[in-house]
Design a protein around this motif. Structure first.
Motif, PDB file in Angstrom:
ATOM      1  N   PRO A 103       8.609   5.843  13.288  1.00  0.00           N
ATOM      2  CA  PRO A 103       6.965   6.639  13.043  1.00  0.00           C
ATOM      3  C   PRO A 103       6.849   7.448  12.169  1.00  0.00           C
ATOM      4  N   ASN A 104       5.838   6.750  10.729  1.00  0.00           N
ATOM      5  CA  ASN A 104       6.021   7.625   9.334  1.00  0.00           C
ATOM      6  C   ASN A 104       4.899   8.724   9.422  1.00  0.00           C
ATOM      7  N   LYS A 105       6.418   9.726   8.801  1.00  0.00           N
ATOM      8  CA  LYS A 105       5.642  10.971   8.731  1.00  0.00           C
ATOM      9  C   LYS A 105       4.179  11.221   8.033  1.00  0.00           C
ATOM     10  N   LYS A 106       4.669  10.271   7.332  1.00  0.00           N
ATOM     11  CA  LYS A 106       3.571  10.331   5.875  1.00  0.00           C
ATOM     12  C   LYS A 106       2.273   9.799   6.463  1.00  0.00           C
ATOM     13  N   ALA A 117       0.894  -1.040  -0.797  1.00  0.00           N
ATOM     14  CA  ALA A 117      -0.404   0.229  -0.350  1.00  0.00           C
ATOM     15  C   ALA A 117       1.419   1.056   0.053  1.00  0.00           C
ATOM     16  N   PRO A 118       0.563   2.622  -0.475  1.00  0.00           N
ATOM     17  CA  PRO A 118       1.507   3.709  -0.486  1.00  0.00           C
ATOM     18  C   PRO A 118       1.451   3.979   0.874  1.00  0.00           C
ATOM     19  N   SER A 119       2.592   4.940   0.922  1.00  0.00           N
ATOM     20  CA  SER A 119       3.026   5.008   2.634  1.00  0.00           C
ATOM     21  C   SER A 119       2.067   5.495   3.562  1.00  0.00           C
ATOM     22  N   LYS A 120       1.106   6.400   2.979  1.00  0.00           N
ATOM     23  CA  LYS A 120       0.101   6.996   3.860  1.00  0.00           C
ATOM     24  C   LYS A 120      -0.692   5.874   4.882  1.00  0.00           C
ATOM     25  N   MET A 167       3.988   2.936  10.936  1.00  0.00           N
ATOM     26  CA  MET A 167       5.611   2.975  10.991  1.00  0.00           C
ATOM     27  C   MET A 167       6.685   2.486   9.586  1.00  0.00           C
ATOM     28  N   THR A 168       7.640   3.158   9.343  1.00  0.00           N
ATOM     29  CA  THR A 168       8.582   2.834   9.002  1.00  0.00           C
ATOM     30  C   THR A 168       9.620   1.959   9.306  1.00  0.00           C
ATOM     31  N   TYR A 219      -5.021   5.291   8.902  1.00  0.00           N
ATOM     32  CA  TYR A 219      -5.883   4.241   7.986  1.00  0.00           C
ATOM     33  C   TYR A 219      -5.557   3.315   8.643  1.00  0.00           C
ATOM     34  N   ASP A 220      -6.333   2.074   9.318  1.00  0.00           N
ATOM     35  CA  ASP A 220      -6.239   0.728  10.047  1.00  0.00           C
ATOM     36  C   ASP A 220      -6.123  -0.121   9.038  1.00  0.00           C
ATOM     37  N   PRO A 221      -5.757  -1.228   9.744  1.00  0.00           N
ATOM     38  CA  PRO A 221      -5.557  -2.445   8.536  1.00  0.00           C
ATOM     39  C   PRO A 221      -6.765  -2.478   7.946  1.00  0.00           C
ATOM     40  N   ARG A 222      -8.011  -2.387   7.931  1.00  0.00           N
ATOM     41  CA  ARG A 222      -9.337  -3.082   7.335  1.00  0.00           C
ATOM     42  C   ARG A 222      -9.324  -2.124   6.542  1.00  0.00           C
ATOM     43  N   GLU A 223      -9.528  -0.073   7.061  1.00  0.00           N
ATOM     44  CA  GLU A 223      -8.949   0.231   5.203  1.00  0.00           C
ATOM     45  C   GLU A 223      -8.424   0.208   4.306  1.00  0.00           C
ATOM     46  N   THR A 224      -6.938   0.027   4.788  1.00  0.00           N
ATOM     47  CA  THR A 224      -5.859  -0.727   4.285  1.00  0.00           C
ATOM     48  C   THR A 224      -6.052  -2.243   3.126  1.00  0.00           C
ATOM     49  N   GLN A 225      -7.222  -3.400   4.160  1.00  0.00           N
ATOM     50  CA  GLN A 225      -7.388  -3.542   3.041  1.00  0.00           C
ATOM     51  C   GLN A 225      -8.792  -3.835   2.057  1.00  0.00           C
ATOM     52  N   ALA A 226      -9.073  -2.688   2.783  1.00  0.00           N
ATOM     53  CA  ALA A 226     -10.248  -2.183   1.908  1.00  0.00           C
ATOM     54  C   ALA A 226      -9.591  -1.824   0.206  1.00  0.00           C
TER      55      ALA A 226
END
Length: 617
Positions: free
Chosen positions: A275-278, A257-260, A264-265, A282-289
């Motif tokens: 910590p990822n500044k970008k 998925a995109p960095s946003k 964490m990085t 988004y939570d994992p369910r939104e990333t799965q979507a």
């Protein structure tokens, strides 16, 4: 004072650094969140060094994120307290709706119920209120009156709230709790232990008096990690055999998925997580979507160009719990390059210009048979996400067996489907055929040769032969030789029509019943006790005082073996109620005494307490 300091996770000098007027506030915010209280206090201290106002605001926001609506209950409460909370709200809403119905009508009662459910942080069980039918409203109210529906919803929300806050305060990454937080892993272990104990306390009995303990069912089902992994590998290997016979090639694809989407990085050169500044929250369910949308777009383009890949998809977490996909696809050799181009094109359409997108977001490896099989290539990903079998460490150097347990907790908390077949024949039919015996098929002179071949292929775990008999690797479900056969099975717990899988139906032949025996669930030992009572009655030649024929009837509703096994699997692996298991979940057969509810606007809705109650217009 020393005990209080150890509780909130701050040393004396750290506590002294907090403004005196804020100390009581910090204590009250952290104390009510149990195991998360300490890390919340540590996070507050870290933020307070930069800005006292921001630290206070953030702590309040995190505390509110852990609350179950506006009820004062937090997501970190013990399961016993949560169950009491669910029962109290279900009972109160049922009683209040009766009063609302008498005073203002059914519509006002429904409006009250919706407001009450939503104020508790749950979603009212009507997807689209504006277009819902009167029957759908009745089904929804039946759920709202049932404490078991509340428990299912509340536990799901509870797990996701805990994990969301844990990710936000950096408890989920390589250097803390990899894949999922320690709190969630601990809760998942406790949940599975309680559910297993509940299954052990229950048994199923058929009309012949045969009794089986529900916990034993899990050992022979695909919920057993050994069986689950073995079946997946059989199917993957079968696809590879089909591809070899057809001259197709395999490609292994990794989608990130995109960095946003990443909390964490991981800096590999430093072996650290930062910590990822970008990150955009988004939570994992939104990333799965996001991945589901992406694959839908890719699949549509492939379909337009008549490219039909087949294989498997695996969803697994990065170290910070953000999912990514691995896909093993087989395709005609002349279409492989176009398949690759389409996936690479769509894979970087969102935020494609960010640094590293072209290099990291889509990775495709062509499977070289001379270097190893495709099944062998994906085997480690399957094992890593089930039980760690055959692996010493994961990608981050963590023990594979403990990583598998943490991945299981991750998938359970976020409700993410880890494995999915792409193309190919129905695995449900495959499993149904494996339940049959050759005599069940061969004894019928009208049985076609193809049906017998399909049975023999399934019975011998030959997925490749089974797939080809069913119509090939890219056959549509409606064009398969053998399909699942369902029949109406009355009304479910919430009065909705339900269907039951009874066997398979073969094109040009007819149906084959695979589920004949019905089972009833009861407490373990009931069969032995009933036998003792019958013996006593026979000796006395009369029924004991106070007994009746009804006393000897088995409790529960009839089920098939597989329905009973599915219930046991669901209780153990999907976080179902740890109380005595109910008969068929939302698909149970009607309980005597319950009636079809009348729709809003008039009529009478009756039922038992806690399920539908009396809801009169």
């Amino acid at each position: 004072m020393g005990h209080a300091l150890s509780w909130h996770g701050l040393r004396s000098e750290d506590w002294a650094s907090i403004e005196p007027e804020d100390r009581k506030y910090v204590k009250s915010m952290c104390r009510k969140h149990g195991e998360l209280g300490r890390p919340l206090a540590v996070d507050y201290l870290h933020r307070a060094k930069e800005s006292r106002i921001n630290a206070n605001t953030r702590l309040r926001a995190l505390s509110e994120a852990l609350e179950m609506g506006k009820t004062g209950l937090t997501a970190t409460v013990h399961d016993g307290e949560l169950k009491s909370w669910c029962k109290r709200h279900a009972d109160e809403i049922e009683k209040a709706c009766e009063q609302w119905t008498k005073r203002a009508g059914v519509d006002e009662a429904i409006r009250y119920a919706r407001d009450r459910v939503e104020s508790c942080g749950l979603v009212f069980p009507i997807a689209n209120p504006d277009t819902a039918t009167r029957e759908e409203w009745g089904h929804a109210m039946a759920r709202v009156f049932d404490p078991r529906w509340w428990r299912l919803q509340a536990r799901r929300i509870q797990a996701r709230k805990i994990e969301a806050v844990a990710r936000e305060i950096r408890l989920v990454h390589k250097d803390a709790g990899i894949y999922s937080s320690d709190v969630t892993v601990k809760r998942r272990k406790g949940q599975k232990r309680r559910n297993y104990d509940a299954l052990t306390a229950m048994e199923a009995v058929n009309e012949d008096g045969e009794a089986v303990n529900l916990a034993e069912l899990v050992k022979s089902s695909v919920s057993n990690p050994v069986n689950r992994r073995a079946e997946l590998m059989v199917r993957i290997k079968g696809f590879e055999q089909c591809a070899d016979a057809a001259g197709h090639v395999g490609v292994f694809i990794t989608l990130t998925a995109p960095s946003k989407y990443h909390r964490m990085t991981y800096i590999k050169s430093m072996n650290r997580a930062l910590p990822n500044k970008k990150y955009k929250g988004y939570d994992p369910r939104e990333t799965q979507a996001y991945f589901c949308r992406l694959w839908s777009q890719i699949r549509a383009q492939l379909w337009r160009e008549e490219i039909r890949p087949y294989g498997f998809r695996v969803a697994e977490p990065h170290h910070d719990g953000t999912p990514h996909w691995h896909m093993l696809l087989f395709v005609a050799q002349e279409q492989a390059e176009r398949l690759r181009a389409i996936i690479e094109d769509y894979g970087i359409r969102e935020d494609g210009k960010e640094w590293g997108a072209a290099r990291q977001r889509v990775k495709i490896v062509n499977i070289d048979p001379e270097k190893g099989s495709a099944a062998g290539y994906i085997a480690k990903y399957v094992a890593k996400n089930i039980d760690g079998h055959g692996l010493d460490e994961d990608l981050y150097g963590q023990p594979a067996d403990s990583s598998a347990a943490r991945i299981d907790a991750w998938a359970s908390a976020w409700g993410i489907r880890q494995f999915q077949q792409i193309g190919g024949a129905s695995v449900t039919v495959w499993r149904e055929l494996r339940r049959l015996k050759l005599d069940d098929i061969a004894s019928d002179e009208e049985t076609s040769v193809e049906v017998i071949k399909a049975f023999l292929a399934a019975d011998s775990s030959d997925w490749a032969a089974y797939t080809m008999i069913q119509g090939g690797m890219t056959v549509r479900r409606e064009d398969q030789l053998i399909r699942s056969n369902y029949e109406d099975d009355g009304k479910g717990r919430y009065y909705q029509p339900v269907k039951r899988l009874v066997g398979v139906v073969a094109r040009g032949f007819g149906d084959l019943a695979t589920r004949v025996t019905r089972w009833v669930i009861q407490r373990a030992g009931t069969v032995d006790k009933q036998a003792e009572r019958l013996e006593a009655m026979e000796r006395e030649d009369a029924y004991p005082r106070g007994s009746s024929l009804e006393d000897l009837e088995r409790e529960g509703q009839p089920m098939t073996w597989d329905e009973m096994q599915a219930l046991a699997d669901r209780v153990l692996n999907c976080g179902a109620d740890s109380a005595p298991p109910w008969t068929r979940g939302n698909n149970c057969t009607p309980v005597q005494g319950l009636h079809e509810p009348a729709p809003p606007g008039g009529g009478t809705i009756t039922g038992n307490a806690g399920a539908m109650g009396s809801f009169q217009a």
